[in-house]
Design a protein around this motif. Structure first.
Motif, PDB file in Angstrom:
ATOM      1  N   ALA B  92      27.795  13.279 -37.737  1.00 17.41           N
ATOM      2  CA  ALA B  92      27.705  11.894 -37.276  1.00 17.41           C
ATOM      3  C   ALA B  92      28.824  11.085 -37.916  1.00 17.41           C
ATOM      4  CB  ALA B  92      26.355  11.292 -37.638  1.00 17.41           C
ATOM      5  N   SER B  93      29.368  10.155 -37.164  1.00 22.09           N
ATOM      6  CA  SER B  93      30.394   9.285 -37.743  1.00 22.09           C
ATOM      7  C   SER B  93      29.968   7.828 -37.615  1.00 22.09           C
ATOM      8  CB  SER B  93      31.755   9.522 -37.088  1.00 22.09           C
ATOM      9  OG  SER B  93      31.848   8.933 -35.799  1.00 22.09           O
ATOM     10  N   SER B  94      30.507   7.017 -38.494  1.00 24.18           N
ATOM     11  CA  SER B  94      30.168   5.591 -38.484  1.00 24.18           C
ATOM     12  C   SER B  94      31.248   4.812 -39.210  1.00 24.18           C
ATOM     13  CB  SER B  94      28.817   5.362 -39.171  1.00 24.18           C
ATOM     14  OG  SER B  94      28.890   5.711 -40.540  1.00 24.18           O
ATOM     15  N   PHE B  95      31.216   3.503 -39.002  1.00 32.20           N
ATOM     16  CA  PHE B  95      32.017   2.625 -39.845  1.00 32.20           C
ATOM     17  C   PHE B  95      31.354   2.577 -41.218  1.00 32.20           C
ATOM     18  CE2 PHE B  95      34.936   1.196 -36.774  1.00 32.20           C
ATOM     19  CZ  PHE B  95      34.266   0.951 -35.584  1.00 32.20           C
ATOM     20  N   TRP B  96      32.133   2.478 -42.251  1.00 31.24           N
ATOM     21  CA  TRP B  96      31.588   2.412 -43.606  1.00 31.24           C
ATOM     22  C   TRP B  96      30.744   1.157 -43.763  1.00 31.24           C
ATOM     23  CZ3 TRP B  96      30.294   5.374 -47.273  1.00 31.24           C
ATOM     24  CH2 TRP B  96      30.069   4.879 -48.561  1.00 31.24           C
ATOM     25  N   GLY B  97      29.552   1.326 -44.318  1.00 29.26           N
ATOM     26  CA  GLY B  97      28.668   0.188 -44.564  1.00 29.26           C
ATOM     27  C   GLY B  97      27.827  -0.199 -43.363  1.00 29.26           C
ATOM     28  N   TYR B  98      27.989   0.499 -42.255  1.00 28.91           N
ATOM     29  CA  TYR B  98      27.194   0.219 -41.068  1.00 28.91           C
ATOM     30  C   TYR B  98      26.067   1.245 -40.967  1.00 28.91           C
ATOM     31  CZ  TYR B  98      30.316  -3.284 -39.150  1.00 28.91           C
ATOM     32  OH  TYR B  98      31.046  -4.426 -38.947  1.00 28.91           O
ATOM     33  N   THR B  99      24.939   0.820 -40.473  1.00 33.85           N
ATOM     34  CA  THR B  99      23.794   1.719 -40.403  1.00 33.85           C
ATOM     35  C   THR B  99      23.844   2.627 -39.177  1.00 33.85           C
ATOM     36  OG1 THR B  99      22.466   0.122 -39.172  1.00 33.85           O
ATOM     37  CG2 THR B  99      22.341   0.029 -41.561  1.00 33.85           C
ATOM     38  N   GLU B 100      24.526   2.190 -38.119  1.00 30.84           N
ATOM     39  CA  GLU B 100      24.487   2.957 -36.870  1.00 30.84           C
ATOM     40  C   GLU B 100      25.439   4.143 -36.935  1.00 30.84           C
ATOM     41  OE1 GLU B 100      24.914   0.596 -33.413  1.00 30.84           O
ATOM     42  OE2 GLU B 100      25.097   2.304 -32.051  1.00 30.84           O
ATOM     43  N   ALA B 101      24.914   5.312 -36.629  1.00 26.20           N
ATOM     44  CA  ALA B 101      25.708   6.532 -36.635  1.00 26.20           C
ATOM     45  C   ALA B 101      25.728   7.146 -35.238  1.00 26.20           C
ATOM     46  CB  ALA B 101      25.122   7.538 -37.628  1.00 26.20           C
ATOM     47  N   PHE B 102      26.841   7.760 -34.886  1.00 28.13           N
ATOM     48  CA  PHE B 102      27.020   8.402 -33.588  1.00 28.13           C
ATOM     49  C   PHE B 102      27.157   9.899 -33.821  1.00 28.13           C
ATOM     50  CE2 PHE B 102      27.617   4.592 -31.052  1.00 28.13           C
ATOM     51  CZ  PHE B 102      27.923   3.651 -32.020  1.00 28.13           C
ATOM     52  N   PHE B 103      26.384  10.663 -33.062  1.00 29.42           N
ATOM     53  CA  PHE B 103      26.294  12.100 -33.299  1.00 29.42           C
ATOM     54  C   PHE B 103      27.125  12.906 -32.316  1.00 29.42           C
ATOM     55  CE2 PHE B 103      23.034  12.751 -36.529  1.00 29.42           C
ATOM     56  CZ  PHE B 103      22.493  11.479 -36.626  1.00 29.42           C
ATOM     57  N   GLY B 104      27.593  14.045 -32.804  1.00 26.84           N
ATOM     58  CA  GLY B 104      28.234  15.022 -31.945  1.00 26.84           C
ATOM     59  C   GLY B 104      27.192  15.915 -31.290  1.00 26.84           C
ATOM     60  N   GLN B 105      27.691  16.888 -30.514  1.00 23.36           N
ATOM     61  CA  GLN B 105      26.799  17.783 -29.776  1.00 23.36           C
ATOM     62  C   GLN B 105      26.191  18.853 -30.671  1.00 23.36           C
ATOM     63  OE1 GLN B 105      26.250  16.154 -27.045  1.00 23.36           O
ATOM     64  NE2 GLN B 105      26.985  17.552 -25.492  1.00 23.36           N
ATOM     65  N   GLY B 106      26.766  19.026 -31.849  1.00 21.34           N
ATOM     66  CA  GLY B 106      26.209  19.985 -32.782  1.00 21.34           C
ATOM     67  C   GLY B 106      26.826  21.372 -32.675  1.00 21.34           C
ATOM     68  N   THR B 107      26.659  22.136 -33.727  1.00 17.52           N
ATOM     69  CA  THR B 107      27.024  23.556 -33.768  1.00 17.52           C
ATOM     70  C   THR B 107      25.755  24.344 -34.009  1.00 17.52           C
ATOM     71  OG1 THR B 107      29.253  23.208 -34.627  1.00 17.52           O
ATOM     72  CG2 THR B 107      28.253  25.360 -35.023  1.00 17.52           C
ATOM     73  N   ARG B 108      25.460  25.249 -33.081  1.00  9.03           N
ATOM     74  CA  ARG B 108      24.273  26.099 -33.216  1.00  9.03           C
ATOM     75  C   ARG B 108      24.664  27.339 -34.008  1.00  9.03           C
ATOM     76  NH1 ARG B 108      19.130  25.261 -32.865  1.00  9.03           N
ATOM     77  NH2 ARG B 108      19.395  24.171 -30.875  1.00  9.03           N
ATOM     78  N   LEU B 109      24.144  27.454 -35.235  1.00 11.81           N
ATOM     79  CA  LEU B 109      24.424  28.607 -36.093  1.00 11.81           C
ATOM     80  C   LEU B 109      23.222  29.537 -36.097  1.00 11.81           C
ATOM     81  CD1 LEU B 109      25.996  30.155 -38.314  1.00 11.81           C
ATOM     82  CD2 LEU B 109      24.899  28.648 -39.994  1.00 11.81           C
ATOM     83  N   THR B 110      23.473  30.783 -35.801  1.00 12.62           N
ATOM     84  CA  THR B 110      22.429  31.805 -35.872  1.00 12.62           C
ATOM     85  C   THR B 110      22.841  32.820 -36.927  1.00 12.62           C
ATOM     86  OG1 THR B 110      21.897  31.520 -33.533  1.00 12.62           O
ATOM     87  CG2 THR B 110      21.116  33.542 -34.606  1.00 12.62           C
TER      88      THR B 110
END
Lengths: 116, 112
Positions: B92-110
């Motif tokens: 997830a990335s965000s501006f520093w000091g901001y509560t809202e985070a935006f997520f990527g699609q993820g990496t599925r590790l098996t």
């Protein structure tokens, strides 16, 4: 540390019916609350957020949530669901992780299944 | 605008091996966080980085490490993989000091 409890692990509903997904959090001085949706094999998408101000928060796709400080709840609602709303929904609370940064603490999720 | 991008999308590793997962934040975001989502559970906080420094760490063993590069992209490394490390790893990335985070699609590790 904060904690989040999603009271229902699964909620089945019929299409066009109303739905409420329940979320309770542990109390804190400052609370920032979020609902995220996760479709199969996808990441998390923000539905809505409560940071301050009006306790009724409107989000995307017709969802809304109400912040209730006395009951430490942040329930998610939609008046009429669609098949496409079938997904996992996560309630999250934001807390300071050190300095000025924040981390999210998530509930275990509620699987909403909309049936025709 | 590009969102948070993660690579690879899927991978399979054997117990004891090492894995590196990569994340590129939204342009302008300088803070990157990593979360682990085990099947049937909500995501759990692993790390947060800002300006190449670790700013927060969750309750994970030292086998987990991360770093952030000058372009704000990040890597998550896991050593000595265990079967229990099998999960979806979200960045997830965000501006520093901001509560809202935006997520990527993820990496599925098996881990097998």
């Amino acid at each position: 540390a904060q904690s989040v409890t999603q009271l229902d692990s699964q909620v089945p509903v019929f299409e066009e019916a109303p739905v409420e997904l329940r979320c309770n959090y542990s109390s804190s001085v400052s609370v920032y609350l979020f609902w995220y949706v996760q479709y199969p094999n996808q990441g998390l998408q923000l539905l809505l957020k409560y940071l301050s101000g009006s306790t009724l928060v409107k989000g995307i796709n017709g969802f809304e949530a109400e912040f209730n400080k006395s009951q430490t709840s942040f329930h998610l609602r939609k008046p009429s669901v669609h098949i496409s709303d079938t997904a996992e929904y996560f309630c999250a609370v934001s807390e300071k992780a050190g300095g000025s940064n924040y981390k999210l603490t998530f509930g275990k999720g509620t699987l909403l299944t909309v049936n025709p | 605008d590009a969102g948070v991008t993660q690579s690879p999308t899927h991978l399979i590793k054997t117990r004891g091996q090492h894995v590196t997962l990569r994340c590129s934040p939204i342009s302008g975001h300088k803070s990157v966080s990593w979360y682990q989502q085990v099947l049937g559970q909500g995501p759990q906080f692993i790390f947060q980085y800002y300006e190449k420094e670790e700013r927060g760490r969750g309750n994970f063993p030292d086998r987990f490490s991360a770093r952030q590069f000058p372009n704000y992209s990040s890597e998550l490394n896991v050593n000595a993989l265990l079967l229990g490390d099998s999960a979806l790893y979200l960045c997830a990335s965000s501006f520093w000091g901001y509560t809202e985070a935006f997520f990527g699609q993820g990496t599925r590790l098996t881990v097998v």
